[in-house]
Design a protein around this motif. Structure first.
Motif, short mmCIF file in Angstrom:
data_model
loop_
_atom_site.label_atom_id
_atom_site.label_comp_id
_atom_site.label_asym_id
_atom_site.label_seq_id
_atom_site.Cartn_x
_atom_site.Cartn_y
_atom_site.Cartn_z
N LEU A 6 -0.19 2.69 15.23
CA LEU A 6 -1.23 2.16 14.54
C LEU A 6 -0.65 0.60 13.76
N LYS A 7 0.49 0.87 13.18
CA LYS A 7 1.30 -0.21 12.61
C LYS A 7 1.45 -1.34 13.59
N ALA A 8 2.00 -1.19 14.76
CA ALA A 8 2.23 -2.01 15.76
C ALA A 8 0.79 -2.90 15.95
N GLN A 9 -0.17 -2.17 16.28
CA GLN A 9 -1.44 -2.83 16.86
C GLN A 9 -1.77 -3.49 15.55
N LEU A 10 -1.86 -3.09 14.42
CA LEU A 10 -2.58 -3.95 13.28
C LEU A 10 -1.63 -4.94 12.91
N SER A 11 -0.16 -4.74 13.20
CA SER A 11 0.69 -6.14 12.64
C SER A 11 0.06 -7.13 13.67
N ALA A 12 -0.06 -6.80 15.05
CA ALA A 12 -0.48 -7.94 15.96
C ALA A 12 -1.72 -8.49 15.79
N TYR A 13 -2.81 -7.54 15.17
CA TYR A 13 -4.17 -8.27 14.72
C TYR A 13 -3.79 -9.18 13.21
N LEU A 14 -2.95 -8.74 12.59
CA LEU A 14 -2.87 -9.57 11.21
C LEU A 14 -1.83 -10.77 11.50
N GLU A 15 -1.45 -11.10 12.70
CA GLU A 15 -0.95 -12.48 12.99
C GLU A 15 -2.05 -13.52 13.21
N LYS A 16 -3.35 -13.15 13.35
CA LYS A 16 -4.29 -13.93 13.36
C LYS A 16 -4.90 -14.52 11.95
N LEU A 17 -4.42 -14.14 11.03
CA LEU A 17 -4.89 -14.51 9.67
C LEU A 17 -4.42 -15.87 9.27
N THR A 18 -5.43 -16.67 8.90
CA THR A 18 -5.25 -17.95 8.60
C THR A 18 -5.40 -18.26 6.93
N GLN A 19 -5.67 -17.38 6.30
CA GLN A 19 -5.75 -17.48 4.71
C GLN A 19 -5.08 -16.25 4.17
N PRO A 20 -4.60 -16.60 2.94
CA PRO A 20 -3.89 -15.43 2.05
C PRO A 20 -5.01 -14.48 1.74
N ILE A 21 -4.82 -13.22 1.89
CA ILE A 21 -5.72 -12.41 1.04
C ILE A 21 -5.03 -11.49 0.27
N GLU A 22 -5.71 -10.57 -0.77
CA GLU A 22 -5.21 -9.82 -1.79
C GLU A 22 -5.93 -8.62 -1.74
N LEU A 23 -5.16 -7.30 -1.48
CA LEU A 23 -5.74 -6.21 -1.59
C LEU A 23 -5.66 -5.45 -3.17
N VAL A 24 -6.62 -5.42 -3.54
CA VAL A 24 -6.93 -5.03 -5.26
C VAL A 24 -7.37 -3.64 -5.21
N ALA A 25 -6.60 -2.61 -5.62
CA ALA A 25 -6.45 -1.11 -5.87
C ALA A 25 -6.96 -0.57 -7.08
N SER A 26 -8.03 0.28 -7.06
CA SER A 26 -8.48 0.95 -8.37
C SER A 26 -7.98 2.40 -7.88
N LEU A 27 -6.88 2.95 -8.69
CA LEU A 27 -6.56 4.08 -8.42
C LEU A 27 -6.25 4.99 -9.48
N ASP A 28 -6.47 6.41 -9.30
CA ASP A 28 -6.14 7.38 -10.48
C ASP A 28 -5.00 8.36 -9.88
N ASP A 29 -4.66 9.33 -10.41
CA ASP A 29 -3.60 10.22 -10.12
C ASP A 29 -3.87 11.55 -9.13
N SER A 30 -5.14 11.08 -8.47
CA SER A 30 -5.59 12.03 -7.64
C SER A 30 -4.78 12.03 -6.36
N ASP A 31 -5.09 13.12 -5.30
CA ASP A 31 -4.38 13.09 -3.98
C ASP A 31 -4.86 11.88 -3.17
N LYS A 32 -6.22 11.85 -3.16
CA LYS A 32 -6.69 10.70 -2.32
C LYS A 32 -6.23 9.26 -2.94
N SER A 33 -6.04 8.99 -4.27
CA SER A 33 -5.55 7.83 -4.44
C SER A 33 -4.33 7.40 -4.02
N ARG A 34 -3.34 8.63 -4.08
CA ARG A 34 -2.10 8.58 -3.63
C ARG A 34 -2.16 8.36 -1.79
N GLU A 35 -3.36 8.84 -1.17
CA GLU A 35 -3.22 8.52 0.23
C GLU A 35 -3.65 7.32 0.39
#
Length: 525
Positions: A6-35
Motif C-alpha cells: 500500500l505504501k508503494a502504491q500510495l507513494s506513486a499516487y502522491l507524486e501527482k501532488l502539485t500543491q503542498p498539503i498539511e494533515l491536521v490531526a486531532s487525537l487523544d490517548d485512545s487506541d483508535k487515535s494511536r492507529e
C-alpha cells in the motif's frame, strides 16, 4: 499502519501532488487515535509536499487535509481504510491540486453555488455505497471554499449516531439538519442545491434530435446494449436514473466470468467508462414515467421523463432493472432507514451489540445473517416457507453460530416502533396461526427483487410478476421496443446474463431498424 504494498502504491499516487498539503490531526490517548496517528505518519513520510501538525477538533480521533495557505480542505472523523481508502487517496490528490475527473460544466455548477454549506456524512467502513457520497462531497469542498465536509465513521462515534438517530448509512446532514440518505453522486447533490438545474436539463433534453436506439436504464444490460448499438454507428442514447443500477449496491462479485473478484461500485464505474468510450449520449438522473408507442410503422417512439421532457427514438431498449422487494406490512415504510434496512454490509455496523432480524432464507438472507452475527448481539432469521432455500453450505454455517435463531414457516405481519425507530416486529406462526412479538432494534429485508416496470403497465405486456415479457430476441409486445435484464422474464437474474441479454436486444434493435424504413417526413427532417 500501511503495509509495504500500500505504501508503494500510495507513494506513486502522491507524486501527482502539485500543491503542498498539511494533515491536521486531532487525537487523544485512545487506541483508535494511536492507529490514526500511525496512518498519518505513514502518509506524511511518503511525500515532501505533505506536512502534519496537531489540531483541536472536538471529534477525536479526526483529521483534516488542507491545502497549505488556503481555505481548501476536507475532514475525516474516521480512520479511512476499507472501502474508504479510495476516498482518502482522492482527497489527498484533489486537495493537493491534482485535477479531478469531472466534466467542466458540472465543476462550474459547484463553483457557482452560493451560500455556506456544512455537510456531515455518517458512514461505515464496510459500506460499499458510502464512498460515492463521501467522494462527491469531498470534491465539492475542494471546488468551492464555501462548502465544508466531514466524513464520520458511525462505529467510532456511536453516541453521536444515537443522539442524531442515524439508522442507515450513508446519512448526510446539511447545516445540522437531515439532508438525505443513501448513495448520492455529485450530480444528484448539485441538483438538490441548484434549484434551476432540473429545468435547464429538461430544456436540453427537449432540444435533442431523435435517436436510432434509446436505452432506458444504465445497469449491466443497459450498458451492454448501448455499447453494441453505438458500435453499429447509429445514434445512441442512454437515459438512466443512476448509471450502474443495482450493481452499485452489490458487494462481492465472484462469478463474473474471467474476473475472479470485483465489487459492484467498481464494476459500475467501469461500465460507465466503457460506454463513454463510444459516441453515446448519456443522460443521467433521468427517471422514465411513460412509453408512447409509434403511431405508424417505423415511426418515433416517445419516452416521457419525470422532469417533463421527452425523448424520441426509432427503437427503444428497456433495461430498468429491479429493486429490493419490500415486505408490504404496516410500519415498514414508516421505519425505513430508521431500523428497517436492505443492506447488511452498509448498515450492519450501526447495530453493533443490538438485536436484529433478517427476513428471508435464501442465499442473500442467510449470508446477511452470517455477516451480522459477527457484529450484533443476536440475529433472528425469519423464513416464510417451511425450509430455507439457501445453499446447504451456507445453512450449515448459519446453524453453527451461537447467537442466531431460525424461525421457519413464519410470516412477518407488522414492524413495531416508538415513532422514531424500530423496537420490534410481529410474526404469525403459519402452522398454529398464533402471533408472536420479537423485540429488536433492526430489521434487514432480504426477500428478492421487484422489477422497475410500474410505469409500463398498459403499454407493453407484463407477466403476473410485473416482468416485461420478451421473446428470444428481446422483443416486447410493442414493435420497435426491446427489453433486457432483471426487468424482463429472463429466468435467471445474473450480471453476466443481463449483459448478454442487453447485447441481444441491441442487435435485435439494429436488425429492426435496417428492416423498417423511417417515414419520409422523418427522413427529410
Amino acid at each position: 499502519m500501511l503495509d509495504a504494498n500500500l505504501k508503494a502504491q500510495l507513494s506513486a499516487y502522491l507524486e501527482k501532488l502539485t500543491q503542498p498539503i498539511e494533515l491536521v490531526a486531532s487525537l487523544d490517548d485512545s487506541d483508535k487515535s494511536r492507529e490514526l496517528d500511525a496512518l498519518l505518519s505513514d502518509i506524511a513520510s511518503l511525500s515532501d509536499r505533505i506536512t502534519r501538525r496537531d489540531g483541536d477538533d472536538a471529534r477525536k480521533p479526526s483529521f483534516a487535509i488542507n491545502r497549505a495557505g488556503t481555505d481548501v480542505g476536507v475532514r475525516f472523523a474516521a480512520i479511512p481504510m476499507g472501502h474508504e481508502f479510495t476516498s482518502l487517496v482522492l482527497a489527498l490528490l484533489q486537495v493537493g491540486g491534482h485535477p479531478p475527473k469531472i466534466e467542466e460544466e458540472l465543476a462550474n455548477q459547484v463553483r457557482d453555488l452560493e451560500g455556506e454549506f456544512h455537510f456531515e456524512t455518517f458512514m461505515s467502513l464496510s459500506c460499499q455505497s458510502c464512498p460515492d457520497t463521501v467522494q462527491a462531497l469531498n470534491l465539492m469542498s475542494v471546488l468551492n471554499s464555501n462548502i465544508h465536509h466531514v466524513a464520520i465513521d458511525g462505529a467510532l462515534y456511536q453516541d453521536e449516531v444515537e443522539a442524531r438517530e442515524v439508522m442507515s448509512v450513508p446519512t448526510v446532514f446539511l447545516n445540522g439538519k437531515p439532508f438525505d440518505q443513501g448513495r448520492m453522486t455529485i450530480e444528484q447533490i448539485v441538483a438538490r442545491l441548484d434549484t434551476g438545474a432540473a429545468e435547464r436539463e429538461a430544456g436540453k433534453i427537449r432540444a435533442k434530435d431523435a435517436f436510432d436506439v434509446l436505452v432506458v436504464g444504465g445497469g449491466p444490460a443497459g450498458a451492454a446494449a448501448a455499447i453494441y448499438a453505438a458500435r453499429k454507428g447509429i445514434r445512441t442514447g442512454v437515459a438512466a436514473e443512476r448509471f450502474g443500477g443495482q450493481v452499485l449496491d452489490t458487494l462481492a462479485i465472484e462469478n463474473f466470468i474471467s474476473v475472479q473478484y470485483t465489487e459492484g461500485p467498481k464494476l459500475g464505474v467501469a461500465l460507465e467508462q466503457h460506454v463513454r468510450e463510444y459516441d453515446v449520449d448519456v443522460m443521467n438522473l433521468q427517471r422514465a414515467t411513460a412509453l408512447v408507442p409509434a403511431s405508424e410503422p417505423g415511426g418515433l417512439i416517445e419516452v416521457q421523463l419525470e422532469n417533463g421532457a421527452s425523448l424520441r427514438s426509432r427503437s427503444v431498449i428497456l433495461s430498468t432493472g429491479a429493486r429490493w422487494r419490500q415486505m408490504g406490512v404496516p410500519g415498514e415504510e414508516q421505519y425505513r432507514n430508521k431500523g428497517v434496512a436492505y443492506c447488511p454490509h452498509c448498515d450492519g455496523p450501526l447495530f453493533k451489540g443490538k438485536r436484529v432480524a433478517v427476513i428471508g432464507g435464501g442465499n442473500s438472507g442467510v449470508e446477511a445473517a452470517i455477516d451480522l452475527a459477527g457484529i450484533v448481539e443476536h440475529v433472528t432469521l425469519i423464513e416464510f416457507d417451511t425450509r430455507m432455500r439457501a445453499d446447504e453450505v451456507l445453512q450449515r454455517k448459519l446453524r453453527s453460530l451461537g447467537n442466531v435463531d431460525i424461525l421457519l414457516n413464519a410470516q412477518t405481519t407488522e414492524v413495531l416502533g416508538d415513532g422514531q425507530r424500530v423496537t420490534g416486529l410481529v410474526y404469525r406462526d403459519r402452522s398454529s396461526g398464533e402471533s408472536q412479538t420479537v423485540e429488536l432494534a433492526g430489521i434487514f429485508v432480504q426477500i428478492g427483487l421487484l422489477p422497475n416496470t410500474e410505469w409500463l403497465k398498459g403499454t407493453v405486456e407484463l407477466s403476473p410478476r410485473g416482468e416485461i415479457v420478451i421473446d428470444e430476441r428481446g422483443a416486447t409486445s410493442v414493435p420497435g421496443v426491446f427489453a433486457a435484464g432483471d426487468a424482463t422474464t429472463v429466468p435467471y437474474k445474473q450480471i453476466v446474463i443481463a449483459m448478454g441479454a442487453g447485447s441481444t436486444a441491441a442487435l435485435s434493435a439494429f436488425d429492426h431498424l435496417i428492416r423498417t424504413s423511417a417515414p419520409e417526413q422523418q427522413q427529410a427532417a
